[in-house]
Design a protein around this motif. Sequence first.
Motif, PDB file in Angstrom:
ATOM      1  N   GLY A  49       0.964  -1.163  -0.030  1.00 38.09           N
ATOM      2  CA  GLY A  49       0.171  -0.080   0.128  1.00 38.09           C
ATOM      3  C   GLY A  49       0.992   1.325  -0.079  1.00 38.09           C
ATOM      4  N   SER A  50       0.156   2.363  -0.593  1.00 38.47           N
ATOM      5  CA  SER A  50       0.853   3.821  -0.454  1.00 38.47           C
ATOM      6  C   SER A  50      -0.188   4.698  -0.115  1.00 38.47           C
ATOM      7  CB  SER A  50       1.569   3.852  -1.924  1.00 38.47           C
ATOM      8  OG  SER A  50       1.923   5.312  -2.071  1.00 38.47           O
ATOM      9  N   VAL A  51       0.123   5.547   0.690  1.00 41.06           N
ATOM     10  CA  VAL A  51      -0.683   6.488   1.201  1.00 41.06           C
ATOM     11  C   VAL A  51      -0.329   7.880   1.178  1.00 41.06           C
ATOM     12  CG1 VAL A  51      -2.261   7.469   3.038  1.00 41.06           C
ATOM     13  CG2 VAL A  51      -2.480   5.056   2.429  1.00 41.06           C
ATOM     14  N   ASP A  52      -0.844   9.127   0.377  1.00 43.44           N
ATOM     15  CA  ASP A  52      -0.478  10.208   0.738  1.00 43.44           C
ATOM     16  C   ASP A  52      -1.186  10.953   2.005  1.00 43.44           C
ATOM     17  OD1 ASP A  52       0.335  10.142  -1.756  1.00 43.44           O
ATOM     18  OD2 ASP A  52      -0.647  11.507  -2.898  1.00 43.44           O
ATOM     19  N   VAL A  53      -0.507  11.019   3.047  1.00 46.41           N
ATOM     20  CA  VAL A  53      -0.857  11.340   4.318  1.00 46.41           C
ATOM     21  C   VAL A  53      -1.577  12.728   4.404  1.00 46.41           C
ATOM     22  CG1 VAL A  53      -0.182  11.778   6.749  1.00 46.41           C
ATOM     23  CG2 VAL A  53       0.498   9.914   5.654  1.00 46.41           C
ATOM     24  N   ASN A  54      -0.839  13.405   3.661  1.00 44.45           N
ATOM     25  CA  ASN A  54      -1.459  15.028   3.912  1.00 44.45           C
ATOM     26  C   ASN A  54      -1.533  15.776   2.610  1.00 44.45           C
ATOM     27  OD1 ASN A  54       1.093  15.168   3.911  1.00 44.45           O
ATOM     28  ND2 ASN A  54       1.312  16.349   5.925  1.00 44.45           N
ATOM     29  N   ASN A  55      -1.835  16.892   2.693  1.00 42.67           N
ATOM     30  CA  ASN A  55      -1.787  17.841   1.230  1.00 42.67           C
ATOM     31  C   ASN A  55      -1.141  18.969   1.511  1.00 42.67           C
ATOM     32  OD1 ASN A  55      -2.883  18.394  -1.256  1.00 42.67           O
ATOM     33  ND2 ASN A  55      -4.302  19.668  -0.465  1.00 42.67           N
ATOM     34  N   ILE A  56       0.062  18.735   2.417  1.00 34.19           N
ATOM     35  CA  ILE A  56       1.081  19.896   2.422  1.00 34.19           C
ATOM     36  C   ILE A  56       2.426  19.754   2.802  1.00 34.19           C
ATOM     37  CG2 ILE A  56       0.544  20.156   5.112  1.00 34.19           C
ATOM     38  CD1 ILE A  56       0.547  23.037   4.811  1.00 34.19           C
ATOM     39  N   CYS A  57       3.450  20.382   2.229  1.00 28.83           N
ATOM     40  CA  CYS A  57       4.738  20.015   2.341  1.00 28.83           C
ATOM     41  C   CYS A  57       5.329  21.295   2.639  1.00 28.83           C
ATOM     42  CB  CYS A  57       5.341  19.335   1.111  1.00 28.83           C
ATOM     43  SG  CYS A  57       7.098  18.900   1.402  1.00 28.83           S
ATOM     44  N   ASN A  58       6.365  21.358   3.534  1.00 33.75           N
ATOM     45  CA  ASN A  58       7.186  22.636   3.987  1.00 33.75           C
ATOM     46  C   ASN A  58       8.428  22.787   3.141  1.00 33.75           C
ATOM     47  OD1 ASN A  58       8.610  19.935   5.045  1.00 33.75           O
ATOM     48  ND2 ASN A  58      10.171  21.125   5.931  1.00 33.75           N
ATOM     49  N   LEU A  59       8.482  21.875   1.933  1.00 30.81           N
ATOM     50  CA  LEU A  59       9.506  22.103   1.044  1.00 30.81           C
ATOM     51  C   LEU A  59       8.929  22.011  -0.514  1.00 30.81           C
ATOM     52  CD1 LEU A  59      12.537  19.652   2.192  1.00 30.81           C
ATOM     53  CD2 LEU A  59      12.138  22.208   2.754  1.00 30.81           C
ATOM     54  N   HIS A  60       9.528  22.707  -1.252  1.00 28.93           N
ATOM     55  CA  HIS A  60       9.240  22.467  -2.553  1.00 28.93           C
ATOM     56  C   HIS A  60      10.307  22.230  -3.670  1.00 28.93           C
ATOM     57  CE1 HIS A  60       6.855  23.371  -6.102  1.00 28.93           C
ATOM     58  NE2 HIS A  60       5.889  24.304  -5.580  1.00 28.93           N
ATOM     59  N   CYS A  61      10.451  20.670  -3.538  1.00 27.59           N
ATOM     60  CA  CYS A  61      11.732  20.519  -4.093  1.00 27.59           C
ATOM     61  C   CYS A  61      11.562  20.465  -5.694  1.00 27.59           C
ATOM     62  CB  CYS A  61      12.035  18.860  -3.715  1.00 27.59           C
ATOM     63  SG  CYS A  61      12.019  18.618  -1.913  1.00 27.59           S
ATOM     64  N   THR A  62      12.703  20.669  -6.295  1.00 21.99           N
ATOM     65  CA  THR A  62      12.904  20.900  -7.893  1.00 21.99           C
ATOM     66  C   THR A  62      12.147  19.633  -8.478  1.00 21.99           C
ATOM     67  OG1 THR A  62      14.668  21.910  -7.543  1.00 21.99           O
ATOM     68  CG2 THR A  62      14.255  21.313  -9.498  1.00 21.99           C
ATOM     69  N   HIS A  63      12.454  18.512  -8.169  1.00 20.22           N
ATOM     70  CA  HIS A  63      12.102  17.089  -8.772  1.00 20.22           C
ATOM     71  C   HIS A  63      10.870  16.634  -8.348  1.00 20.22           C
ATOM     72  CE1 HIS A  63      13.577  15.729  -5.249  1.00 20.22           C
ATOM     73  NE2 HIS A  63      13.428  14.581  -5.322  1.00 20.22           N
ATOM     74  N   CYS A  64      10.144  17.373  -7.321  1.00 20.61           N
ATOM     75  CA  CYS A  64       9.048  16.525  -6.894  1.00 20.61           C
ATOM     76  C   CYS A  64       7.850  16.273  -7.706  1.00 20.61           C
ATOM     77  CB  CYS A  64       8.747  17.108  -5.467  1.00 20.61           C
ATOM     78  SG  CYS A  64       7.221  16.391  -4.587  1.00 20.61           S
ATOM     79  N   TYR A  65       7.137  15.147  -7.930  1.00 19.70           N
ATOM     80  CA  TYR A  65       6.081  15.097  -8.654  1.00 19.70           C
ATOM     81  C   TYR A  65       4.795  15.501  -8.123  1.00 19.70           C
ATOM     82  CZ  TYR A  65       4.743  11.320  -5.432  1.00 19.70           C
ATOM     83  OH  TYR A  65       4.541  10.485  -4.287  1.00 19.70           O
ATOM     84  N   TRP A  66       4.741  15.686  -6.583  1.00 15.57           N
ATOM     85  CA  TRP A  66       3.660  15.866  -5.911  1.00 15.57           C
ATOM     86  C   TRP A  66       2.845  17.076  -6.085  1.00 15.57           C
ATOM     87  CZ3 TRP A  66       2.722  19.037  -1.623  1.00 15.57           C
ATOM     88  CH2 TRP A  66       1.411  19.114  -1.035  1.00 15.57           C
ATOM     89  N   TRP A  67       3.818  17.937  -6.497  1.00 17.86           N
ATOM     90  CA  TRP A  67       3.168  19.240  -6.656  1.00 17.86           C
ATOM     91  C   TRP A  67       2.592  19.555  -8.064  1.00 17.86           C
ATOM     92  CZ3 TRP A  67       2.929  23.008  -2.825  1.00 17.86           C
ATOM     93  CH2 TRP A  67       3.801  22.845  -1.692  1.00 17.86           C
ATOM     94  N   LEU A  68       3.059  18.864  -9.013  1.00 13.76           N
ATOM     95  CA  LEU A  68       2.210  18.869 -10.204  1.00 13.76           C
ATOM     96  C   LEU A  68       0.953  18.663 -10.204  1.00 13.76           C
ATOM     97  CD1 LEU A  68       4.766  16.550 -12.517  1.00 13.76           C
ATOM     98  CD2 LEU A  68       4.868  19.027 -12.027  1.00 13.76           C
ATOM     99  N   ASN A  69       0.219  18.223  -9.311  1.00 16.54           N
ATOM    100  CA  ASN A  69      -1.267  17.923  -9.403  1.00 16.54           C
ATOM    101  C   ASN A  69      -2.066  18.045  -8.069  1.00 16.54           C
ATOM    102  OD1 ASN A  69      -1.351  16.441 -11.965  1.00 16.54           O
ATOM    103  ND2 ASN A  69      -0.531  14.762 -11.237  1.00 16.54           N
ATOM    104  N   ARG A  70      -1.220  18.928  -7.173  1.00 12.75           N
ATOM    105  CA  ARG A  70      -1.767  19.236  -5.741  1.00 12.75           C
ATOM    106  C   ARG A  70      -2.862  20.106  -5.922  1.00 12.75           C
ATOM    107  NH1 ARG A  70      -0.962  23.498  -2.080  1.00 12.75           N
ATOM    108  NH2 ARG A  70      -1.420  22.427   0.116  1.00 12.75           N
ATOM    109  N   LYS A  71      -4.076  19.792  -5.455  1.00 11.75           N
ATOM    110  CA  LYS A  71      -5.361  20.939  -5.454  1.00 11.75           C
ATOM    111  C   LYS A  71      -5.054  21.591  -4.243  1.00 11.75           C
ATOM    112  CE  LYS A  71      -7.959  18.165  -8.696  1.00 11.75           C
ATOM    113  NZ  LYS A  71      -6.731  17.408  -9.365  1.00 11.75           N
ATOM    114  N   GLU A  72      -5.067  22.901  -4.155  1.00 12.51           N
ATOM    115  CA  GLU A  72      -4.861  23.791  -3.067  1.00 12.51           C
ATOM    116  C   GLU A  72      -5.994  23.717  -1.950  1.00 12.51           C
ATOM    117  OE1 GLU A  72      -2.762  26.387  -0.631  1.00 12.51           O
ATOM    118  OE2 GLU A  72      -2.149  25.820  -2.553  1.00 12.51           O
ATOM    119  N   ALA A  73      -7.270  23.621  -2.441  1.00 16.58           N
ATOM    120  CA  ALA A  73      -8.471  23.750  -1.649  1.00 16.58           C
ATOM    121  C   ALA A  73      -8.739  22.336  -0.872  1.00 16.58           C
ATOM    122  CB  ALA A  73      -9.627  24.267  -2.512  1.00 16.58           C
ATOM    123  N   GLU A  74      -8.153  21.546  -1.073  1.00 20.07           N
ATOM    124  CA  GLU A  74      -8.540  19.984  -0.365  1.00 20.07           C
ATOM    125  C   GLU A  74      -8.020  20.094   0.679  1.00 20.07           C
ATOM    126  OE1 GLU A  74      -9.594  17.361  -4.324  1.00 20.07           O
ATOM    127  OE2 GLU A  74      -7.830  17.017  -3.326  1.00 20.07           O
TER     128      GLU A  74
END
Length: 329
Positions: free
Chosen positions: A48-73
């Motif tokens: 299993g794999s789970v995205d625990v939350n919708n926030i991160c303290n970093l904005h890493c150059t290579h990170c896939y997660w920011w590409l599809n993040r929805k701010e309001a959720e």
Amino acid sequence: MAFITTRMVNLIYGRGITELLHEMPFYISIFKKIIAYRLFKSKQPMYGSVDVNNICNLHCTHCYWWLNRKEAEQDLTVEDWRGIIRDKFNKQKIFVITLVGGEPTLRPDIIEVFCKEMPRRVCVVTNATFPLRRFSGLYFYWVSMDGTEKVHDSIRGEGAYAKTKKNILDYVAGPDRDGRPAWTDIWITMTINSLNYMTVEELIEEWRGKVNKIGFQFHTPFVKGDPLMLPFGAVRNRVVDKIIEMKKKYPDFVINPVKQLSLMKGNWGGVGTTPVDCPSWAILSLDHMGRVKQPCCIGSADTKSMKPLCEECGLGCYSILVAQGIRGA
């Protein structure tokens, strides 16, 4: 079966007879699923794999997660996740689950409920820029490192490496957890890209003897021509060969099997954005709202979102399965 054997050794380590008896259904289940796949091509999720939350303290150059993040959720509550764990993960006897984010350590309450509901079957992927807590029931931390300090900071932000290193060493210097030496809780993961590929050997040498394991994967692009992807060819082959050399030198530290590393020299996953050999079915991947992600753990529950290029995939969690003969979307 070498992969399963390795997993079993690592999972059983530190467990008492009572714990093993309690967890026996999960061991039996994983073997039954593997046998069912090999004999009948039955495809049942194993991990299993789970995205625990919708926030991160970093904005890493290579990170896939920011590409599809929805701010309001917003994030789910602890009780929401308790229900999901019982209904989706424990009912299907998911063997091991990996908690990612965002940054999962920003929600220790969610990590704690996973550790209680799935004891010693929980891995947490973290940038470790916050002090690492000792969760009873944790399997281990996957700490993301992007090379030596200067390169790591160029990807994750100035000062990130120093914070991560301090928090790892503080954790390792602390007391045992559940009867296990603290250093066994820390595994390092490096995602190799065009900015950091030259630091692989240095990173291994720096952390060997300080933490338990180190594992490697390659940056997976979402668009053709992504400058961060290390293209298939001579340079990438040399990097893979160097890791294989280090694996032979430090077999108990570098966790990737040689067969898996060799796959990384070319396309092993699919065509375009469609998995073919990649066993995306083997990992039940949920986002921060409990929705199933497609086509894989770095995809999205939104069908209109950007998708990873399967034909240029560098993910370790799926390639390890392909290397062991588990494949097919």
